[in-house]
Design a protein around this motif. Structure first.
Motif, mmCIF file in Angstrom:
data_model
loop_
_atom_site.group_PDB
_atom_site.id
_atom_site.type_symbol
_atom_site.label_atom_id
_atom_site.label_comp_id
_atom_site.label_asym_id
_atom_site.label_seq_id
_atom_site.Cartn_x
_atom_site.Cartn_y
_atom_site.Cartn_z
ATOM 1 N N GLN A 35 -0.896 -16.343 -3.446
ATOM 2 C CA GLN A 35 0.100 -15.277 -3.401
ATOM 3 C C GLN A 35 0.782 -15.101 -4.756
ATOM 4 O O GLN A 35 0.966 -13.974 -5.232
ATOM 5 C CB GLN A 35 1.133 -15.582 -2.322
ATOM 6 C CG GLN A 35 0.641 -15.411 -0.900
ATOM 7 C CD GLN A 35 1.665 -15.863 0.126
ATOM 8 O OE1 GLN A 35 2.704 -16.420 -0.215
ATOM 9 N NE2 GLN A 35 1.369 -15.633 1.396
ATOM 10 N N GLN A 88 -7.889 -9.989 1.762
ATOM 11 C CA GLN A 88 -6.725 -9.124 1.896
ATOM 12 C C GLN A 88 -7.142 -7.658 2.037
ATOM 13 O O GLN A 88 -6.459 -6.871 2.713
ATOM 14 C CB GLN A 88 -5.794 -9.297 0.693
ATOM 15 C CG GLN A 88 -5.143 -10.676 0.590
ATOM 16 C CD GLN A 88 -4.365 -11.037 1.828
ATOM 17 O OE1 GLN A 88 -3.507 -10.298 2.288
ATOM 18 N NE2 GLN A 88 -4.679 -12.191 2.396
ATOM 19 N N ARG A 91 -8.008 -7.368 5.615
ATOM 20 C CA ARG A 91 -6.781 -7.342 6.414
ATOM 21 C C ARG A 91 -6.138 -5.956 6.344
ATOM 22 O O ARG A 91 -5.599 -5.462 7.333
ATOM 23 C CB ARG A 91 -5.810 -8.401 5.897
ATOM 24 C CG ARG A 91 -4.532 -8.514 6.709
ATOM 25 C CD ARG A 91 -3.640 -9.616 6.196
ATOM 26 N NE ARG A 91 -2.463 -9.776 7.028
ATOM 27 C CZ ARG A 91 -1.529 -10.679 6.807
ATOM 28 N NH1 ARG A 91 -1.625 -11.505 5.782
ATOM 29 N NH2 ARG A 91 -0.481 -10.766 7.604
ATOM 30 N N SER A 92 -6.195 -5.335 5.178
ATOM 31 C CA SER A 92 -5.653 -3.984 5.034
ATOM 32 C C SER A 92 -6.419 -2.994 5.899
ATOM 33 O O SER A 92 -5.830 -2.088 6.515
ATOM 34 C CB SER A 92 -5.721 -3.556 3.560
ATOM 35 O OG SER A 92 -5.024 -4.470 2.738
ATOM 36 N N GLN A 95 -5.443 -3.180 9.444
ATOM 37 C CA GLN A 95 -4.169 -2.527 9.734
ATOM 38 C C GLN A 95 -4.371 -1.095 10.230
ATOM 39 O O GLN A 95 -3.559 -0.561 10.986
ATOM 40 C CB GLN A 95 -3.294 -2.530 8.465
ATOM 41 C CG GLN A 95 -1.926 -1.904 8.640
ATOM 42 C CD GLN A 95 -0.982 -2.312 7.521
ATOM 43 O OE1 GLN A 95 -1.123 -3.359 6.929
ATOM 44 N NE2 GLN A 95 -0.005 -1.460 7.229
ATOM 45 N N TYR A 112 -2.754 -0.329 0.717
ATOM 46 C CA TYR A 112 -2.954 -1.758 0.489
ATOM 47 C C TYR A 112 -4.404 -2.074 0.143
ATOM 48 O O TYR A 112 -4.670 -2.970 -0.683
ATOM 49 C CB TYR A 112 -2.507 -2.559 1.713
ATOM 50 C CG TYR A 112 -1.016 -2.799 1.727
ATOM 51 C CD1 TYR A 112 -0.408 -3.528 0.710
ATOM 52 C CD2 TYR A 112 -0.215 -2.289 2.747
ATOM 53 C CE1 TYR A 112 0.961 -3.751 0.715
ATOM 54 C CE2 TYR A 112 1.153 -2.503 2.758
ATOM 55 C CZ TYR A 112 1.735 -3.239 1.737
ATOM 56 O OH TYR A 112 3.084 -3.449 1.732
ATOM 57 N N HIS A 319 7.154 -9.567 7.819
ATOM 58 C CA HIS A 319 5.700 -9.680 7.687
ATOM 59 C C HIS A 319 4.927 -8.893 8.736
ATOM 60 O O HIS A 319 3.730 -8.686 8.592
ATOM 61 C CB HIS A 319 5.294 -11.157 7.756
ATOM 62 C CG HIS A 319 5.807 -11.960 6.608
ATOM 63 N ND1 HIS A 319 5.421 -11.743 5.304
ATOM 64 C CD2 HIS A 319 6.710 -12.972 6.555
ATOM 65 C CE1 HIS A 319 6.032 -12.594 4.498
ATOM 66 N NE2 HIS A 319 6.835 -13.357 5.234
ATOM 67 N N THR A 324 -1.893 -7.286 9.693
ATOM 68 C CA THR A 324 -1.230 -6.244 8.904
ATOM 69 C C THR A 324 -0.676 -6.857 7.623
ATOM 70 O O THR A 324 -0.389 -8.055 7.556
ATOM 71 C CB THR A 324 -0.066 -5.587 9.664
ATOM 72 O OG1 THR A 324 0.952 -6.561 9.898
ATOM 73 C CG2 THR A 324 -0.530 -4.994 10.977
ATOM 74 N N GLN A 325 -0.542 -6.013 6.624
ATOM 75 C CA GLN A 325 0.178 -6.386 5.416
ATOM 76 C C GLN A 325 1.687 -6.173 5.657
ATOM 77 O O GLN A 325 2.063 -5.405 6.547
ATOM 78 C CB GLN A 325 -0.284 -5.527 4.241
ATOM 79 C CG GLN A 325 -1.745 -5.658 3.903
ATOM 80 C CD GLN A 325 -2.086 -7.032 3.315
ATOM 81 O OE1 GLN A 325 -1.204 -7.811 2.962
ATOM 82 N NE2 GLN A 325 -3.383 -7.321 3.235
ATOM 83 N N SER A 327 4.721 -4.351 5.705
ATOM 84 C CA SER A 327 4.747 -2.883 5.625
ATOM 85 C C SER A 327 6.108 -2.297 6.003
ATOM 86 O O SER A 327 6.183 -1.165 6.491
ATOM 87 C CB SER A 327 3.652 -2.297 6.535
ATOM 88 O OG SER A 327 2.370 -2.714 6.101
#
Length: 555
Positions: A35, A88, A91-92, A95, A112, A319, A324-325, A327
């Motif tokens: 991160q 990531q 993961r986006s 979403q 994202y 979070h 999801t990111q 958001s």
């Protein structure tokens, strides 16, 4: 006629995480490393490269601790970061199918996906050029940045009871930087901005003599008078360091104050501290101490009033749900996460512009009456991007505005030290940047056993290593494990963080490693399976020559 710059702005960033590789994944461990690496170190470096391409020089001062340098130079970690960034992106994309969260959150999926695709492309490019340390070294050679050094494992130096250990931490840490940067730094970010003058060392293993209302302990002293930290710095070739404004405030003879209730100096108080804009020489040494400016810098880092808490910025703590990111925007600091409004990137970008202009205005106003002054704003690099998502954009916008402003100029600390060295000398008191400006962030009832564990490990290591016993690889790993045990992050996590169990676990783990390796050394045995595991996992600090010599001095 173009007006001469009225003053200088020295931005200092401290890039530090403890050794996390091989020590857990989530919530503390390699996930934290990735991160910070992707959220801050890469975006901030990209900002610096863009400024360099535009011909900007003396932009800022960048501290990089040896533990960070070792981790970003690890090929396995670099590959895993690429995999993590690709994850990531997935993961986006996931979403996009969380339609129960509302259309605004779903629409952020594309934002994202592009964000992480961009980061992955830049990471790939950086690695093709040798990695982050290669880029940082090139920026330093080009005069864009100054690189600060640091001790090998970021120990809390005011409480280190052995002068030889302090010298060894500095020697091995600075030598490791020469390995990747090509030259020895002249400046140092003192871990936790901790300082101790000449005298006996406070004993964190003993019950305090007194604890004030802020939790700051008055500790008994132990042992003979030792050199002040500035003497160690000078011997290591360091001629400038960062300290807290509170350190200079008390050193100038002002009565101590409540730094918790009033984190900023009043106008009347600030007028009594001209050293805030010049720095000082510490005692009889030629080591300059530059204080971080609380009043100006607080527009960013203050939890109560800093820019990152603006209602339009992305909320670090909200979070969302699995897949999801983050958001959601801050919305209102008093709302629970599930009541936050969806994040709006365009609105956040507008606030970046406004806050950069505001900060530049604060600099102009602050420096207008001080044509020879410097404002030093010091932050953790991880604030920009990891904690404050919009931070890198704000950083680039601000630095461009300062560079284009005829009334302002940027400087590195080394450049400032060379052109306008401090003139006033002050004997400085023991202090830190931490809670209440004393030891309260590292020393308390909950950490007293940790400090005792460290003391015991020091004795155990010295006893085992005495007389040159043991095979070289075990001796080196024993010194390495003891050095990792001294990392200042572990007691901080217990007293001021939210991951006390991780800090305690790391202390136990490194202490157990010291004991195991000491047993092997004393038995004159070679590495066993556990020793090989430790050598594979704990590979930083990369240099331990001086640390080993401090534990077993040559006869």
């Amino acid at each position: 006629m173009t007006p001469a710059p009225s003053g200088e702005f020295a931005l200092v960033l401290h890039t530090h995480l403890p050794l996390l590789a091989g020590h857990g994944v989530w919530p503390v461990g390699e996930e934290w490393l990735f991160q910070a690496w992707s959220g801050s170190w890469l975006p901030v470096t990209r900002v610096l490269e863009r400024l360099a391409e535009d011909g900007r020089r003396d932009v800022l001062t960048l501290g990089v601790t040896p533990t960070v340098a070792a981790q970003v130079r690890d090929p396995r970690l670099a590959r895993d970061l690429g995999t993590w960034l690709a994850g990531q992106q997935w993961r986006s994309e996931e979403q996009r199918w969380h339609r129960h969260l509302g259309p605004q959150v779903v629409e952020l999926a594309t934002y994202y996906w592009r964000h992480f695709a961009d980061l992955l492309a830049y990471h790939t490019d950086v690695e093709s050029r040798g990695g982050l340390t290669t880029v940082w070294a090139e920026l330093a050679r080009a005069g864009v940045i100054e690189l600060l050094g640091g001790p090998a494992t970021h120990p809390y130096l005011p409480l280190v009871p052995d002068p030889a250990e302090i010298d060894a931490q500095l020697a091995d840490g600075l030598a490791a930087q020469v390995d990747w940067a090509g030259e020895r730094p002249r400046g140092l970010w003192a871990p936790e901005m901790g300082y101790r003058p000449r005298g006996p060392v406070a004993d964190p293993t003993a019950p305090p003599l007194h604890v004030d209302a802020s939790g700051s302990p008055t500790l008994p002293r132990r042992g003979p008078p030792l050199p002040g930290l500035e003497e160690h710095y000078a011997a290591a070739g360091i001629d400038h360091v960062l300290l807290d404004t509170a350190t200079l405030w008390r050193g100038a003879g002002h009565a101590d104050r409540d730094w918790v209730a009033a984190e900023f100096l009043t106008d009347a108080e600030a007028a009594q501290l001209p050293e805030r804009f010049t720095g000082v020489l510490i005692g009889d040494s030629d080591v300059a101490a530059f204080p971080r400016d609380l009043e100006v810098g607080g527009h960013v880092w203050s939890a109560a009033s800093g820019y990152p808490g603006d209602v339009w910025y992305r909320d670090f703590h909200a979070h969302g749900t699995f897949g999801t990111q983050p958001s959601w925007r801050v919305t209102d600091r008093h709302l629970p996460s599930d009541a936050k409004q969806p994040y709006e990137p365009a609105a956040a970008a507008a606030r970046v512009q406004a806050h950069a202009e505001h900060f530049a205005g604060v600099l102009r106003k602050t420096l207008a009456a001080r044509p020879d002054g410097v404002v030093v704003c010091a932050y953790d690099t991880e604030l920009f991007g990891h904690w404050w998502f919009e931070g890198p954009a704000w950083l680039e916008t601000l630095l461009r505005r300062v560079a284009d402003d005829p009334a302002l100029t940027t400087t590195t600390l080394a450049s400032r030290r060379q052109r306008r060295p401090p003139r006033r000398r002050l004997a400085l008191p023991e202090s830190s940047w931490g809670y209440a400006k004393h030891h309260a962030s590292w020393v308390g009832a909950a950490t007293r056993p940790m400090w005792q564990t460290l003391d015991d490990a020091r004795v155990r290591a010295r006893t085992a290593l005495a007389g040159g016993r043991g095979v070289p690889e075990l001796r080196e790993q024993l010194a390495r494990e003891l050095a990792l045990l001294t990392t200042s992050d572990w007691p901080y996590m217990v007293l001021r963080g939210n991951t006390a169990d991780y800090g305690e676990r790391r202390v136990r783990g490194h202490a157990d490693a010291v004991a195991h390796l000491a047993d092997l050394v004393e038995a004159d045995r070679g590495p066993d399976a556990e020793a090989e595991r430790l050598r594979a996992v704990d590979r930083a600090p990369t240099r331990v020559d001086a640390l080993l010599a401090a534990l077993d001095p040559p006869g």
